[in-house]
Design an enzyme around this catalytic site. Structure first.
Site, PDB file in Angstrom:
ATOM      1  N   ARG A  47     -15.585  60.932  35.298  1.00 48.12           N
ATOM      2  CA  ARG A  47     -16.818  61.708  35.438  1.00 48.12           C
ATOM      3  C   ARG A  47     -16.670  63.149  34.952  1.00 48.12           C
ATOM      4  O   ARG A  47     -17.643  63.891  34.868  1.00 48.12           O
ATOM      5  CB  ARG A  47     -17.271  61.723  36.896  1.00 48.12           C
ATOM      6  CG  ARG A  47     -17.520  60.354  37.465  1.00 48.12           C
ATOM      7  CD  ARG A  47     -17.952  60.465  38.895  1.00 48.12           C
ATOM      8  NE  ARG A  47     -19.240  61.114  38.997  1.00 48.12           N
ATOM      9  CZ  ARG A  47     -20.403  60.496  38.928  1.00 48.12           C
ATOM     10  NH1 ARG A  47     -20.447  59.198  38.749  1.00 48.12           N
ATOM     11  NH2 ARG A  47     -21.523  61.157  39.034  1.00 48.12           N
ATOM     12  N   LYS A  70     -18.441  60.573  31.744  1.00 50.97           N
ATOM     13  CA  LYS A  70     -19.018  59.226  31.751  1.00 50.97           C
ATOM     14  C   LYS A  70     -20.463  59.224  32.231  1.00 50.97           C
ATOM     15  O   LYS A  70     -21.299  58.512  31.703  1.00 50.97           O
ATOM     16  CB  LYS A  70     -18.164  58.349  32.671  1.00 50.97           C
ATOM     17  CG  LYS A  70     -18.576  56.904  32.714  1.00 50.97           C
ATOM     18  CD  LYS A  70     -18.228  56.210  31.431  1.00 50.97           C
ATOM     19  CE  LYS A  70     -18.694  54.783  31.398  1.00 50.97           C
ATOM     20  NZ  LYS A  70     -18.787  54.313  30.006  1.00 50.97           N
ATOM     21  N   GLU A  88     -24.278  52.992  16.315  1.00 55.97           N
ATOM     22  CA  GLU A  88     -23.318  52.842  17.411  1.00 55.97           C
ATOM     23  C   GLU A  88     -21.882  52.978  16.885  1.00 55.97           C
ATOM     24  O   GLU A  88     -21.038  53.622  17.524  1.00 55.97           O
ATOM     25  CB  GLU A  88     -23.545  51.489  18.105  1.00 55.97           C
ATOM     26  CG  GLU A  88     -22.584  51.147  19.233  1.00 55.97           C
ATOM     27  CD  GLU A  88     -22.598  52.122  20.398  1.00 55.97           C
ATOM     28  OE1 GLU A  88     -23.452  53.011  20.446  1.00 55.97           O
ATOM     29  OE2 GLU A  88     -21.697  52.002  21.252  1.00 55.97           O
ATOM     30  N   GLU A 120     -17.144  60.261  18.953  1.00 63.39           N
ATOM     31  CA  GLU A 120     -16.706  60.653  20.286  1.00 63.39           C
ATOM     32  C   GLU A 120     -15.216  60.398  20.510  1.00 63.39           C
ATOM     33  O   GLU A 120     -14.586  61.113  21.291  1.00 63.39           O
ATOM     34  CB  GLU A 120     -17.552  60.007  21.380  1.00 63.39           C
ATOM     35  CG  GLU A 120     -17.471  58.509  21.475  1.00 63.39           C
ATOM     36  CD  GLU A 120     -18.415  57.945  22.543  1.00 63.39           C
ATOM     37  OE1 GLU A 120     -18.601  58.573  23.578  1.00 63.39           O
ATOM     38  OE2 GLU A 120     -18.942  56.841  22.310  1.00 63.39           O
ATOM     39  N   TRP A 178     -16.762  68.539  35.515  1.00 64.77           N
ATOM     40  CA  TRP A 178     -17.270  68.622  34.140  1.00 64.77           C
ATOM     41  C   TRP A 178     -18.069  69.916  34.115  1.00 64.77           C
ATOM     42  O   TRP A 178     -19.103  70.037  34.782  1.00 64.77           O
ATOM     43  CB  TRP A 178     -18.154  67.418  33.814  1.00 64.77           C
ATOM     44  CG  TRP A 178     -18.566  67.348  32.379  1.00 64.77           C
ATOM     45  CD1 TRP A 178     -17.835  66.855  31.336  1.00 64.77           C
ATOM     46  CD2 TRP A 178     -19.806  67.782  31.818  1.00 64.77           C
ATOM     47  NE1 TRP A 178     -18.547  66.962  30.166  1.00 64.77           N
ATOM     48  CE2 TRP A 178     -19.761  67.529  30.431  1.00 64.77           C
ATOM     49  CE3 TRP A 178     -20.959  68.369  32.342  1.00 64.77           C
ATOM     50  CZ2 TRP A 178     -20.810  67.825  29.565  1.00 64.77           C
ATOM     51  CZ3 TRP A 178     -21.998  68.671  31.484  1.00 64.77           C
ATOM     52  CH2 TRP A 178     -21.919  68.400  30.120  1.00 64.77           C
ATOM     53  N   LYS A 188     -19.274  55.897  18.196  1.00 70.47           N
ATOM     54  CA  LYS A 188     -17.941  55.613  18.751  1.00 70.47           C
ATOM     55  C   LYS A 188     -16.885  56.442  18.020  1.00 70.47           C
ATOM     56  O   LYS A 188     -15.976  56.998  18.634  1.00 70.47           O
ATOM     57  CB  LYS A 188     -17.578  54.124  18.635  1.00 70.47           C
ATOM     58  CG  LYS A 188     -18.305  53.166  19.538  1.00 70.47           C
ATOM     59  CD  LYS A 188     -17.901  53.218  20.994  1.00 70.47           C
ATOM     60  CE  LYS A 188     -18.791  54.106  21.791  1.00 70.47           C
ATOM     61  NZ  LYS A 188     -20.015  53.575  22.353  1.00 70.47           N
ATOM     62  N   ASN A 190     -21.733  68.466  42.564  1.00 69.38           N
ATOM     63  CA  ASN A 190     -22.014  67.805  41.282  1.00 69.38           C
ATOM     64  C   ASN A 190     -23.477  68.062  40.982  1.00 69.38           C
ATOM     65  O   ASN A 190     -24.325  67.812  41.823  1.00 69.38           O
ATOM     66  CB  ASN A 190     -21.756  66.299  41.431  1.00 69.38           C
ATOM     67  CG  ASN A 190     -22.296  65.507  40.252  1.00 69.38           C
ATOM     68  OD1 ASN A 190     -22.383  66.013  39.141  1.00 69.38           O
ATOM     69  ND2 ASN A 190     -22.663  64.259  40.498  1.00 69.38           N
ATOM     70  N   GLY A 191     -23.784  68.592  39.795  1.00 64.18           N
ATOM     71  CA  GLY A 191     -25.174  68.852  39.433  1.00 64.18           C
ATOM     72  C   GLY A 191     -25.362  70.292  38.988  1.00 64.18           C
ATOM     73  O   GLY A 191     -24.395  70.969  38.636  1.00 64.18           O
ATOM     74  N   CYS A 218     -18.882  65.308  37.114  1.00 65.41           N
ATOM     75  CA  CYS A 218     -18.180  65.768  38.302  1.00 65.41           C
ATOM     76  C   CYS A 218     -18.035  64.594  39.268  1.00 65.41           C
ATOM     77  O   CYS A 218     -18.989  63.873  39.540  1.00 65.41           O
ATOM     78  CB  CYS A 218     -18.857  66.912  39.041  1.00 65.41           C
ATOM     79  SG  CYS A 218     -18.966  68.421  38.096  1.00 65.41           S
ATOM     80  N   HIS A 258     -32.567  58.431  -0.174  1.00 64.14           N
ATOM     81  CA  HIS A 258     -33.523  59.519   0.025  1.00 64.14           C
ATOM     82  C   HIS A 258     -32.816  60.812   0.437  1.00 64.14           C
ATOM     83  O   HIS A 258     -33.444  61.716   0.987  1.00 64.14           O
ATOM     84  CB  HIS A 258     -34.569  59.108   1.070  1.00 64.14           C
ATOM     85  CG  HIS A 258     -35.368  57.916   0.631  1.00 64.14           C
ATOM     86  ND1 HIS A 258     -36.274  57.973  -0.408  1.00 64.14           N
ATOM     87  CD2 HIS A 258     -35.340  56.612   1.032  1.00 64.14           C
ATOM     88  CE1 HIS A 258     -36.798  56.765  -0.597  1.00 64.14           C
ATOM     89  NE2 HIS A 258     -36.239  55.923   0.258  1.00 64.14           N
TER      90      HIS A 258
HETATM   91  C1  F6R Z   1     -21.287  56.610  24.408  1.00 66.17           C
HETATM   92  C2  F6R Z   1     -21.754  56.711  25.780  1.00 66.17           C
HETATM   93  C3  F6R Z   1     -22.993  57.495  26.046  1.00 66.17           C
HETATM   94  C4  F6R Z   1     -23.865  56.792  27.108  1.00 66.17           C
HETATM   95  C5  F6R Z   1     -25.036  57.698  27.509  1.00 66.17           C
HETATM   96  C6  F6R Z   1     -25.972  57.015  28.498  1.00 66.17           C
HETATM   97  O1  F6R Z   1     -20.148  55.833  24.324  1.00 66.17           O
HETATM   98  O2  F6R Z   1     -21.169  56.198  26.677  1.00 66.17           O
HETATM   99  O3  F6R Z   1     -23.721  57.738  24.893  1.00 66.17           O
HETATM  100  O4  F6R Z   1     -24.318  55.589  26.584  1.00 66.17           O
HETATM  101  O5  F6R Z   1     -24.550  58.884  28.071  1.00 66.17           O
HETATM  102  O6  F6R Z   1     -25.295  56.690  29.683  1.00 66.17           O
HETATM  103  P1  F6R Z   1     -25.906  55.664  30.716  1.00 66.17           P
HETATM  104  O7  F6R Z   1     -25.946  54.337  30.057  1.00 66.17           O
HETATM  105  O8  F6R Z   1     -24.992  55.714  31.898  1.00 66.17           O
HETATM  106  O9  F6R Z   1     -27.302  56.147  31.037  1.00 66.17           O
END
Ligand code: F6R
Length: 616
Positions: free
Chosen positions: A27, A611, A485, A492, A75, A489, A101-102, A2, A508
């Site tokens: 956000r 984000k 990783e 998502e 969000w 990517k 927000n929260g 948010c 395994h």
């Molecule tokens: C993936 C991504 C998330 C963040 C995670 C932690 O691309 O962006 O997995 O890495 O939500 O976020 P931060 O680093 O802001 O604590």
């Protein structure tokens, strides 16, 4: 999650707020809404979906002039992403509008109390109860909106940033925060509140950090901050050291492409200024004495998602350099399993945003057990570094694309610097060894640049494989977190089944997933490093290939052996083993971005994501 923005001044509030929301849309983008005060009335527009939907609504149903207002991009947590649940929420008497927000954890009890008192709630959100509580508190507070906010906040449990306006007080915006981000922008004859400085950096780069459990009242010419009891508190002003252009796309079609391309600079900036004249590594801020760091017997890294993968990479390096055991734990699991941490434990919290609730709660739990804490963070003034004993900032610049890219590389850099710092204070490495590694790190921006210059083969492959239903990633040693990783990517961004495995673990169980034609991307260790790792991964490649997999090897220049075993080879520069994640991750980012684009998906704002994840 948010995005919130509030404005009071002399400009058209609607323009300022909508521009601010555009910057905050990363956000959350389930709905957007604004409320302004005009001629003693609240005027509200809100709409499910992205900000563009709200803009269309305002285009067809224009709003009057106003110089005070609030805006929100959502969000969803409580209640689906509908028009009805979009913020702002307005009190029954139409006097107060609020955005949030929260999560208000005791909202069910408050909702029941309001319903019993005859209030008819118009939405399914936890936020709406705040609008009604504020309206009920106003008469008790003699019409003082800040006091009404304080009274309301004292009744709330959970995490919240709240911003409200009162139609009878047209030059006032009041905001409060507990466990969620809120910054104040200080202008001339105008002031702002927002979840992130990006919302107001067009107007001012002078800002104020708000602490925990504080309320701020902004008017065009004043900013007054108190705690929830109404006592004045000291605030910390800071200067925003990046400008609007850093948060714009800068000629790229996507923020993600821009941020991938910025990685050489982000890595270089994160290294810059860390080494003193006598070749010693320096942290940004530290209340942890070197003596205390010498007494550390264990390191625990807490983080989520991509940041946790950076922590996993760092584990290999820190253990190797310091001979200290390093545990890496998902922050959301950490505090709920009674972890063994104490005064001799160094807990490193890694977070791009500095606001991730799971990481923050894990950090607080570690502090409560007496652990030393150190934050690796990209957002100056955010909560996680503020609550840590020591901080090392990454200088990635604003990361807008929801999928993290440049933050990952800079988190590895920062965690490596922490490892070398520990090695330095504990004397576990010779100074010339440390210098040698710093020199290797210094050469990484140009190596990442080389990878960026040669991404066409990986893009072509992504387009070719765009209709796959599943992609697997294999790695060993530091290549294992890189595999995780790469898979994250792809999940998502391309909404595709993707999984990363430790290559040795495949036999395994997961090898059962291999069928004819399934793409398997393998991060191949350098044959010049520990060559046994290279030999083993060649065996693992043969195992999957024998079962029909289409193998794509990410392998260093000069590794001629691999060409024989792989269907495709994507070349990366030859670098020392511990540096390989910094170059090997980049083609995987490009692969996911290109595949999502080929599948016609929204790369910068993937579905269901936000984000900054400020709920647990
Ligand atoms: C993936 C991504 C998330 C963040 C995670 C932690 O691309 O962006 O997995 O890495 O939500 O976020 P931060 O680093 O802001 O604590």
């Amino acid at each position: 999650m948010c995005g919130i923005v509030g404005y009071v001044g002399s400009k058209q509030a609607l323009d300022v707020i909508v521009n601010g929301l555009r910057r905050l849309e990363y956000r959350g983008y389930d709905s957007a809404g604004v409320a302004i005060i005009s001629d003693g009335a609240l005027v509200v527009r809100k709409k499910a979906g992205k900000l563009a939907n709200l803009e269309t609504l305002i285009g067809s149903d224009p709003m009057p002039d106003s110089t005070t207002g609030i805006g929100h991009t959502r969000w969803a947590t409580h209640g689906g992403p509908t028009d009805r649940n979009a913020h702002p929420h307005v009190s029954e008497d139409g006097r107060v509008a609020v955005i949030h927000n929260g999560i208000i954890e005791n909202f069910a009890g408050l909702r029941a109390e309001l319903t019993a008192a005859g209030v008819v709630l118009a939405s399914e959100t936890d936020t709406e109860v705040v609008a009604h509580l504020l309206a009920h508190s106003l008469p008790e507070a003699d019409g003082d909106l800040a006091e009404a906010m304080r009274r309301t906040c004292r009744r709330l449990e959970g995490a919240f940033t709240l911003v409200c306006i009162d139609r009878t007080q047209p030059d006032l915006v009041v905001a409060a925060r507990r466990n969620s981000p809120l910054v104040v922008g200080l202008g001339e004859g105008e002031n702002f509140v927002a979840s992130d400085v990006a919302a107001f950096v067009d107007h001012t780069r002078s800002a104020l950090e708000l602490g925990q459990d504080q309320v701020v009242a902004i008017r065009p010419d004043s900013v007054v901050v108190t705690d929830f009891a109404g006592e004045p508190v000291e605030t910390r002003p800071f200067h925003v050291d990046w400008d609007t252009s850093a948060a714009e796309k800068g000629g790229y079609d996507l923020y993600m492409l821009k941020e991938i391309a910025e990685q050489p600079r982000a890595v270089a900036d994160s290294l810059r200024g860390r080494i003193s004249k006598d070749h010693r590594i320096q942290l940004d801020a530290s209340e942890a004495e070197d003596a205390a760091l010498r007494a550390v017997t264990k390191v625990v890294v807490i983080a989520c998602g991509t940041a946790a993968h950076a922590g996993m990479v760092a584990k290999y390096a820190i253990e190797h350099w310091t001979r200290l055991p390093v545990e890496v734990e998902l922050a959301s699991e950490f505090r709920y399993r009674d972890p063994i941490v104490g005064p001799d434990t160094l807990v490193i919290a890694i977070s791009q945003s500095g606001e991730t609730m799971d990481t923050l709660m894990a950090l607080r739990h570690a502090k409560a057990q007496g652990a030393k804490t150190l934050a690796i963070c990209n957002t100056v003034g955010s909560t996680i570094p503020r609550e840590s004993d020591a901080v090392l900032y990454t200088y990635a610049g604003p990361e807008i694309s929801v999928a993290s890219t440049k933050a990952f590389l800079t988190q590895i850099i920062a965690a490596y610097l922490v490892g070398l710092y520990l090695a330095q204070v504990r004397g576990s490495m010779f100074e010339d060894e440390i210098r040698g590694i710093l020199e290797e790190l210094d050469s990484m921006p140009s190596k990442v640049d080389l990878v960026l210059d040669t991404t066409e083969p990986v893009r072509a492959l992504a387009r070719e494989l765009a209709s796959s239903t599943s992609v697997l990633f294999l790695g060993r040693h530091v290549g294992f977190p890189v595999a995780l990783e790469g898979a994250l990517k792809l999940k998502e961004l391309a909404y595709m089944h993707a999984e990363g495995f430790a290559a040795g673990e495949l036999k395994h169980g997961p090898i059962a997933l291999i069928e004819e034609g399934v793409p398997v991307i393998v991060i191949v260790p350098s044959p010049r490093g520990r060559s046994v790792l290279h030999d083993k991964i060649v065996s693992n490649i043969q195992e999957v290939r024998a079962r029909g997999a289409r193998v794509i090897a990410i392998a260093e220049e000069g590794d001629e052996v691999i060409a024989e075993f792989a269907d495709h080879v994507i070349r990366i520069p030859a670098v020392p083993t511990l540096m390989q994640p910094l170059v090997a991750t980049v083609p995987l980012q490009v692969f996911a971005c290109e595949m999502a684009t080929a599948r016609g998906l929204d790369v910068d704002q993937p579905r269901n994501l936000a984000k900054s994840v400020t709920v647990e």
